[in-house]
Scaffold this motif. Sequence first.
Motif, PDB file in Angstrom:
ATOM      1  N   ARG A 189       0.850  -1.188   0.000  1.00 55.37           N
ATOM      2  CA  ARG A 189       0.000   0.000   0.000  1.00 55.37           C
ATOM      3  C   ARG A 189       0.885   1.237   0.000  1.00 55.37           C
ATOM      4  N   GLY A 190       0.464   2.239  -0.749  1.00 56.34           N
ATOM      5  CA  GLY A 190       1.217   3.483  -0.830  1.00 56.34           C
ATOM      6  C   GLY A 190       0.866   4.391   0.333  1.00 56.34           C
ATOM      7  N   VAL A 191       1.846   4.670   1.201  1.00 50.88           N
ATOM      8  CA  VAL A 191       1.645   5.554   2.351  1.00 50.88           C
ATOM      9  C   VAL A 191       2.355   6.869   2.074  1.00 50.88           C
ATOM     10  N   GLU A 192       1.621   7.965   2.266  1.00 50.36           N
ATOM     11  CA  GLU A 192       2.167   9.305   2.061  1.00 50.36           C
ATOM     12  C   GLU A 192       1.857  10.136   3.295  1.00 50.36           C
ATOM     13  N   VAL A 193       2.866  10.868   3.779  1.00 46.94           N
ATOM     14  CA  VAL A 193       2.677  11.791   4.900  1.00 46.94           C
ATOM     15  C   VAL A 193       2.899  13.208   4.390  1.00 46.94           C
ATOM     16  N   VAL A 194       1.919  14.059   4.638  1.00 45.79           N
ATOM     17  CA  VAL A 194       2.003  15.478   4.304  1.00 45.79           C
ATOM     18  C   VAL A 194       1.947  16.218   5.632  1.00 45.79           C
ATOM     19  N   LEU A 195       3.026  16.896   6.004  1.00 49.75           N
ATOM     20  CA  LEU A 195       3.080  17.555   7.309  1.00 49.75           C
ATOM     21  C   LEU A 195       2.420  18.927   7.333  1.00 49.75           C
ATOM     22  N   ASP A 196       2.226  19.502   6.182  1.00 52.13           N
ATOM     23  CA  ASP A 196       1.629  20.832   6.132  1.00 52.13           C
ATOM     24  C   ASP A 196       0.544  20.862   5.062  1.00 52.13           C
ATOM     25  N   ALA A 197      -0.529  20.102   5.312  1.00 52.61           N
ATOM     26  CA  ALA A 197      -1.657  20.107   4.388  1.00 52.61           C
ATOM     27  C   ALA A 197      -2.314  21.477   4.478  1.00 52.61           C
ATOM     28  N   GLU A 206      -7.048  24.032   2.080  1.00 53.47           N
ATOM     29  CA  GLU A 206      -7.947  23.341   1.149  1.00 53.47           C
ATOM     30  C   GLU A 206      -8.207  21.894   1.559  1.00 53.47           C
ATOM     31  N   HIS A 207      -7.418  21.383   2.514  1.00 49.32           N
ATOM     32  CA  HIS A 207      -7.587  20.012   3.002  1.00 49.32           C
ATOM     33  C   HIS A 207      -8.274  19.965   4.371  1.00 49.32           C
ATOM     34  N   ALA A 208      -8.784  21.095   4.832  1.00 51.49           N
ATOM     35  CA  ALA A 208      -9.403  21.157   6.167  1.00 51.49           C
ATOM     36  C   ALA A 208     -10.597  20.218   6.291  1.00 51.49           C
ATOM     37  N   ALA A 209     -11.456  20.166   5.304  1.00 51.07           N
ATOM     38  CA  ALA A 209     -12.641  19.295   5.386  1.00 51.07           C
ATOM     39  C   ALA A 209     -12.219  17.827   5.459  1.00 51.07           C
ATOM     40  N   GLU A 210     -11.220  17.460   4.687  1.00 49.90           N
ATOM     41  CA  GLU A 210     -10.702  16.093   4.691  1.00 49.90           C
ATOM     42  C   GLU A 210     -10.113  15.754   6.070  1.00 49.90           C
ATOM     43  N   ALA A 211      -9.364  16.691   6.651  1.00 47.10           N
ATOM     44  CA  ALA A 211      -8.757  16.465   7.968  1.00 47.10           C
ATOM     45  C   ALA A 211      -9.832  16.335   9.045  1.00 47.10           C
ATOM     46  N   VAL A 212     -10.854  17.177   8.990  1.00 52.13           N
ATOM     47  CA  VAL A 212     -11.927  17.117   9.989  1.00 52.13           C
ATOM     48  C   VAL A 212     -12.702  15.806   9.854  1.00 52.13           C
ATOM     49  N   ALA A 213     -12.905  15.329   8.650  1.00 53.20           N
ATOM     50  CA  ALA A 213     -13.603  14.052   8.462  1.00 53.20           C
ATOM     51  C   ALA A 213     -12.831  12.916   9.133  1.00 53.20           C
ATOM     52  N   VAL A 214     -11.503  12.909   8.969  1.00 53.46           N
ATOM     53  CA  VAL A 214     -10.672  11.898   9.637  1.00 53.46           C
ATOM     54  C   VAL A 214     -10.769  12.075  11.150  1.00 53.46           C
ATOM     55  N   MET A 215     -10.648  13.317  11.611  1.00 56.55           N
ATOM     56  CA  MET A 215     -10.705  13.616  13.042  1.00 56.55           C
ATOM     57  C   MET A 215     -12.011  13.108  13.646  1.00 56.55           C
ATOM     58  N   HIS A 216     -13.122  13.400  13.024  1.00 53.34           N
ATOM     59  CA  HIS A 216     -14.422  12.982  13.561  1.00 53.34           C
ATOM     60  C   HIS A 216     -14.546  11.465  13.619  1.00 53.34           C
ATOM     61  N   ARG A 252      -1.926   9.519   4.260  1.00 54.30           N
ATOM     62  CA  ARG A 252      -2.809   8.901   3.275  1.00 54.30           C
ATOM     63  C   ARG A 252      -2.299   7.507   2.942  1.00 54.30           C
ATOM     64  N   VAL A 253      -3.238   6.606   2.742  1.00 51.49           N
ATOM     65  CA  VAL A 253      -2.937   5.266   2.255  1.00 51.49           C
ATOM     66  C   VAL A 253      -3.648   5.136   0.915  1.00 51.49           C
ATOM     67  N   ASP A 254      -2.866   4.870  -0.121  1.00 48.28           N
ATOM     68  CA  ASP A 254      -3.414   4.785  -1.484  1.00 48.28           C
ATOM     69  C   ASP A 254      -4.288   5.991  -1.810  1.00 48.28           C
ATOM     70  N   GLY A 255      -3.844   7.172  -1.371  1.00 50.95           N
ATOM     71  CA  GLY A 255      -4.527   8.411  -1.691  1.00 50.95           C
ATOM     72  C   GLY A 255      -5.654   8.804  -0.754  1.00 50.95           C
ATOM     73  N   ARG A 256      -6.046   7.928   0.165  1.00 53.49           N
ATOM     74  CA  ARG A 256      -7.165   8.202   1.078  1.00 53.49           C
ATOM     75  C   ARG A 256      -6.626   8.599   2.445  1.00 53.49           C
ATOM     76  N   ALA A 257      -7.066   9.759   2.973  1.00 53.01           N
ATOM     77  CA  ALA A 257      -6.620  10.224   4.291  1.00 53.01           C
ATOM     78  C   ALA A 257      -7.176   9.295   5.366  1.00 53.01           C
ATOM     79  N   VAL A 258      -6.264   8.740   6.202  1.00 49.15           N
ATOM     80  CA  VAL A 258      -6.675   7.799   7.250  1.00 49.15           C
ATOM     81  C   VAL A 258      -6.169   8.205   8.637  1.00 49.15           C
ATOM     82  N   ALA A 259      -5.300   9.208   8.691  1.00 46.78           N
ATOM     83  CA  ALA A 259      -4.767   9.669   9.980  1.00 46.78           C
ATOM     84  C   ALA A 259      -4.432  11.142   9.852  1.00 46.78           C
ATOM     85  N   MET A 260      -4.468  11.837  10.996  1.00 50.50           N
ATOM     86  CA  MET A 260      -4.162  13.262  10.993  1.00 50.50           C
ATOM     87  C   MET A 260      -3.667  13.690  12.357  1.00 50.50           C
TER      88      MET A 260
END
Length: 165
Positions: A3-11, A14-24, A61-69
């Motif tokens: 699986r492709g794992v990517e870490v972005v430290l400074d999203a 524009e990624h706030a909604a994605e981060a909040v969805a993971v957080m919730h 992100r794992v395979d492009g999907r945000a799974v942790a924040m």
Amino acid sequence: MSRGVEVVLDAGPEHAAEAVAVMHRAFAEYAATGLPSGAMTETAHTLREEMAGGTRVALLRVDGRAVAMAKHHPAADGSRYFGRLGVVPEERGNGHAATLVRALRADAWAAGLAGLSCLVREDEDGNIAVYQGLGMTVVGRGERRSRTGALIRVVEMRDAEASAD
């Protein structure tokens, strides 16, 4: 299959909604404890406001999907403080929290900061153990008022090397 794992430290904002969805998704379980997490009161708008004030958001992100924040910022004590580190339930146990902590630590050191610091609910033995396994130590105990108004017992943790100074 790898699986492709990517870490972005400074999203960016524009990624706030994605981060909040993971957080919730990551913090929803606290509702059953009687002490719901203040994370559930956060919105993309409130997160963007925090980001405008200097808070950064890390996404894994794992395979492009945000799974942790995690949210993070330089702290007054010279460390990089992180909070709201969460992993969606179906991705727990895959080392994502450890990957984020290691990336945040490397970023802190590269910025000349003295490692990491965080607060953890005192009753979260598993989270405390994970952070201890990653080189952090408990340096204090106290209470913190949640965004929900609840008073929550917490432990303050810091990188062991930084707390020895």
